[in-house]
Scaffold this active site. Structure first.
Site, PDB file in Angstrom:
ATOM      1  N   ARG A  77     -10.734 -12.370   3.555  1.00 17.48           N
ATOM      2  CA  ARG A  77     -10.155 -12.198   2.227  1.00 17.48           C
ATOM      3  C   ARG A  77      -9.084 -13.263   2.021  1.00 17.48           C
ATOM      4  NH1 ARG A  77      -5.407  -8.407   0.337  1.00 17.48           N
ATOM      5  NH2 ARG A  77      -5.435  -8.885  -1.896  1.00 17.48           N
ATOM      6  N   HIS A 121      -2.844 -13.312  -6.648  1.00 17.21           N
ATOM      7  CA  HIS A 121      -1.983 -12.770  -5.594  1.00 17.21           C
ATOM      8  C   HIS A 121      -0.556 -13.243  -5.873  1.00 17.21           C
ATOM      9  CE1 HIS A 121      -2.052 -11.059  -1.287  1.00 17.21           C
ATOM     10  NE2 HIS A 121      -0.795 -11.203  -1.611  1.00 17.21           N
ATOM     11  N   GLU A 167      -2.094  -5.955  -5.579  1.00 25.34           N
ATOM     12  CA  GLU A 167      -0.861  -5.167  -5.661  1.00 25.34           C
ATOM     13  C   GLU A 167      -0.086  -5.382  -6.968  1.00 25.34           C
ATOM     14  OE1 GLU A 167       1.609  -5.591  -2.231  1.00 25.34           O
ATOM     15  OE2 GLU A 167       0.029  -4.926  -0.896  1.00 25.34           O
ATOM     16  N   ASN A 293      -4.395  -1.488   0.136  1.00 23.35           N
ATOM     17  CA  ASN A 293      -3.414  -2.076   1.064  1.00 23.35           C
ATOM     18  C   ASN A 293      -2.516  -0.938   1.521  1.00 23.35           C
ATOM     19  OD1 ASN A 293      -4.518  -4.506   0.426  1.00 23.35           O
ATOM     20  ND2 ASN A 293      -2.676  -5.434  -0.429  1.00 23.35           N
ATOM     21  N   TYR A 295       0.534   0.214   4.378  1.00 19.54           N
ATOM     22  CA  TYR A 295       1.471  -0.156   5.445  1.00 19.54           C
ATOM     23  C   TYR A 295       2.204   1.048   6.002  1.00 19.54           C
ATOM     24  CZ  TYR A 295       0.387  -4.975   4.561  1.00 19.54           C
ATOM     25  OH  TYR A 295      -0.294  -6.158   4.452  1.00 19.54           O
ATOM     26  N   GLU A 362      -5.699  -4.736   3.161  1.00 16.62           N
ATOM     27  CA  GLU A 362      -4.567  -5.155   3.995  1.00 16.62           C
ATOM     28  C   GLU A 362      -4.063  -3.991   4.819  1.00 16.62           C
ATOM     29  OE1 GLU A 362      -1.166  -7.012   2.156  1.00 16.62           O
ATOM     30  OE2 GLU A 362      -2.455  -8.158   0.806  1.00 16.62           O
TER      31      GLU A 362
HETATM   32  C1  GCO Z   1       1.828  -7.362   0.343  1.00 13.57           C
HETATM   33  C2  GCO Z   1       1.183  -8.643   0.123  1.00 13.57           C
HETATM   34  C3  GCO Z   1       1.117  -9.535   1.344  1.00 13.57           C
HETATM   35  C4  GCO Z   1       2.300  -9.375   2.302  1.00 13.57           C
HETATM   36  C5  GCO Z   1       1.979  -8.358   3.378  1.00 13.57           C
HETATM   37  C6  GCO Z   1       3.139  -8.214   4.363  1.00 13.57           C
HETATM   38  O1  GCO Z   1       1.102  -6.395   0.565  1.00 13.57           O
HETATM   39  O2  GCO Z   1       3.047  -7.295   0.226  1.00 13.57           O
HETATM   40  O3  GCO Z   1      -0.154  -8.436  -0.302  1.00 13.57           O
HETATM   41  O4  GCO Z   1       1.103 -10.816   0.762  1.00 13.57           O
HETATM   42  O5  GCO Z   1       2.550 -10.615   2.932  1.00 13.57           O
HETATM   43  O6  GCO Z   1       1.781  -7.100   2.818  1.00 13.57           O
HETATM   44  O7  GCO Z   1       4.244  -7.673   3.734  1.00 13.57           O
END
Ligand code: GCO
Length: 459
Positions: A77, A121, A167, A293, A295, A362
């Site tokens: 990607r 992006h 995002e 995405n 985290y 992500e």
């Molecule tokens: C995000 C962006 C990425 C970041 C990654 C690390 O999700 O913030 O898509 O470009 O670099 O997540 O923070």
């Protein structure tokens, strides 16, 4: 304990973004983006660095393709720099810029690597920021659809997976409200307009892509961050509900339900944009897939001093950099490592949003990586990936329509306002020498893909 297998046709990839890896900000006629401007504005990048060099992929894309093959990736990607293709964001095409992406796609296909291409992006052409405020201006949604059509007409015969936006929440909230990302504004009117206009641009681009390349698949990547109340007090529970709508459900409901959620939408009525008659119909057209995405989860509490929204996200996690706090490991970004809420988020998409075809576009973690005798030992990243990928495999077994996983990131790159201080790569990059070293986590991923399972870390 044998680790569960992923489905045989599952895509294993890594993700990057143009501004974070390409460098060459003015090469071959490329126009400025808002990130070129922002990264050269004093005080905006915590380390004082910029992305003029970074991973040099514009000058040498072949180097990283070899790494993808060595990692065993079958998908990649990446994003296209809008202002490299349309230096002014509209009008005249920069053929050399477009040719670079055509060559990259051909190189990927030659290696049997499926391209997933993100069209936006965060790197809005500076010319459109100046002309109409970027996505805070409604016209940018239409310029975005024009740009999408230019790219897909050039690439749609061989690239079939398109992500319109990356995002939209981060771009509008941190770019136009909180000011941490480009263009660095603090304007609630611009924030909510940039939110709505990005989704409008997504819908308009989806139509154009399907028209230009009927067998292409089009999706949208949303960052999903489940928000929990910081305490059991009713005011914090109510605040977390609004925060979940701000971070997640505004976008999910917009594209899947064709409406924006209350109480959030009512709370911001004083700053709301005008939503024209067909907007929500355009926005909520059926997508071919959803990019997720993920985290970490966050915690919110009521905040009387935050206008309109009345919540604030607990910032204490940021201080837990790379520590273990209350039994939880944190990354050096201050993000908690906690895979169960990743599983829960996927199950929520299955149960509340129609179980769309999904890809994890992500997921990854940053740690302090150091080179020792030419190697990078990153056990925490392996443990992170093991736990999150196992959660994804479990979700698939429990019926979630998940078809691929892109790790953030292929290689250490320019982490926006953090500069080069946050390393997310499976591959270590010395940005001064451009030396690359596959980290232990990259080796683990290669084993996992070869085994089509989840070998215990360290095997
Ligand atoms: C995000 C962006 C990425 C970041 C990654 C690390 O999700 O913030 O898509 O470009 O670099 O997540 O923070």
């Amino acid at each position: 304990m044998p680790y569960p297998q992923f489905p045989s046709n599952f895509l294993f990839g890594a993700a990057t973004a143009a501004f974070q890896i390409e460098g060459s900000p003015t090469a071959d006629g490329k126009g400025k983006s808002i990130w070129d401007v922002y990264s050269h504005t004093r005080g905006k990048i915590r380390t004082g660095e910029n992305a003029d060099i970074t991973c040099e992929t514009y000058r040498n894309p072949e180097r990283d393709l070899a790494l993808m093959t060595e990692l065993g990736l079958n998908a990649y990607r990446f994003s296209i720099s809008w202002s490299r293709v349309l230096p002014n964001g509209r009008g005249q095409v920069n053929q050399k810029g477009l040719d670079y992406y055509c060559r990259l796609v051909d190189l990927l296909l030659e290696r049997g690597i499926t391209p997933f291409i993100t069209l936006f992006h965060w790197d809005t052409p500076q010319a459109l920021q100046e002309l109409c405020g970027g996505f805070a201006g409604r016209d940018t949604a239409y310029y975005f659809a024009d740009y999408a059509e230019v790219v897909v007409k050039a690439l749609g015969d061989r690239a079939k997976n398109w992500i319109t936006l990356n995002e939209p929440l981060e771009h509008c909230a941190f770019g136009y409200l909180l000011g941490d990302l480009a263009p660095g504004h603090h304007n609630p009117w611009e924030y909510i307009r940039a939110a709505h206009h990005q989704l409008l641009g997504h819908g308009l681009a989806l139509e154009r892509i399907h028209a230009a390349s009927p067998d292409s698949r089009v999706g949208l990547t949303l960052s999903l961050t489940p928000i929990f109340p910081a305490t059991s007090q009713p005011k914090d529970i109510a605040a977390a509900h609004v925060a979940n709508q701000f971070f997640n459900d505004f976008f999910l409901d917009g594209v899947f339900k064709g409406s924006y959620p209350d109480p959030f939408w009512s709370k911001i009525r004083l700053v709301r944009p005008s939503v024209k008659t067909d907007d929500m119909k355009i926005i909520s057209q059926p997508m071919d897939f959803l990019g997720v995405n993920y985290y970490s989860r966050e915690f919110a509490r009521a905040a009387w001093n935050v206008p309109l929204l009345g919540f604030w996200v607990d910032e204490t996690q940021v201080n837990h950099r790379e520590q273990v706090v209350n039994g939880r490991q944190y990354t050096n970004f201050g993000r908690e490592i906690y895979a169960p809420t990743f599983y829960d988020t996927l199950m929520r998409l299955k149960n509340e949003y129609g179980n769309p075809t999904m890809y994890i576009t992500e997921n990854g973690a940053s740690f302090t990586d150091v080179v020792e005798n030419g190697e990078v030992h990153d056990p925490l990243r392996i443990a992170f990936l093991e736990s999150y990928m196992e959660a994804a495999a479990q979700a698939i077994r429990d019926g979630v329509n998940l078809h691929g996983y892109f790790i953030w990131s292929l290689m250490d790159n320019f982490e926006w306002q953090q500069g080069f201080s946050k390393r997310f790569g499976l591959v270590y990059v010395d940005h001064a020498t451009q030396q690359r070293i596959i980290k232990d986590s990259g080796r683990w991923v290669a084993k996992m893909i070869r085994g089509q399972g989840l070998p215990k870390s360290g095997q």
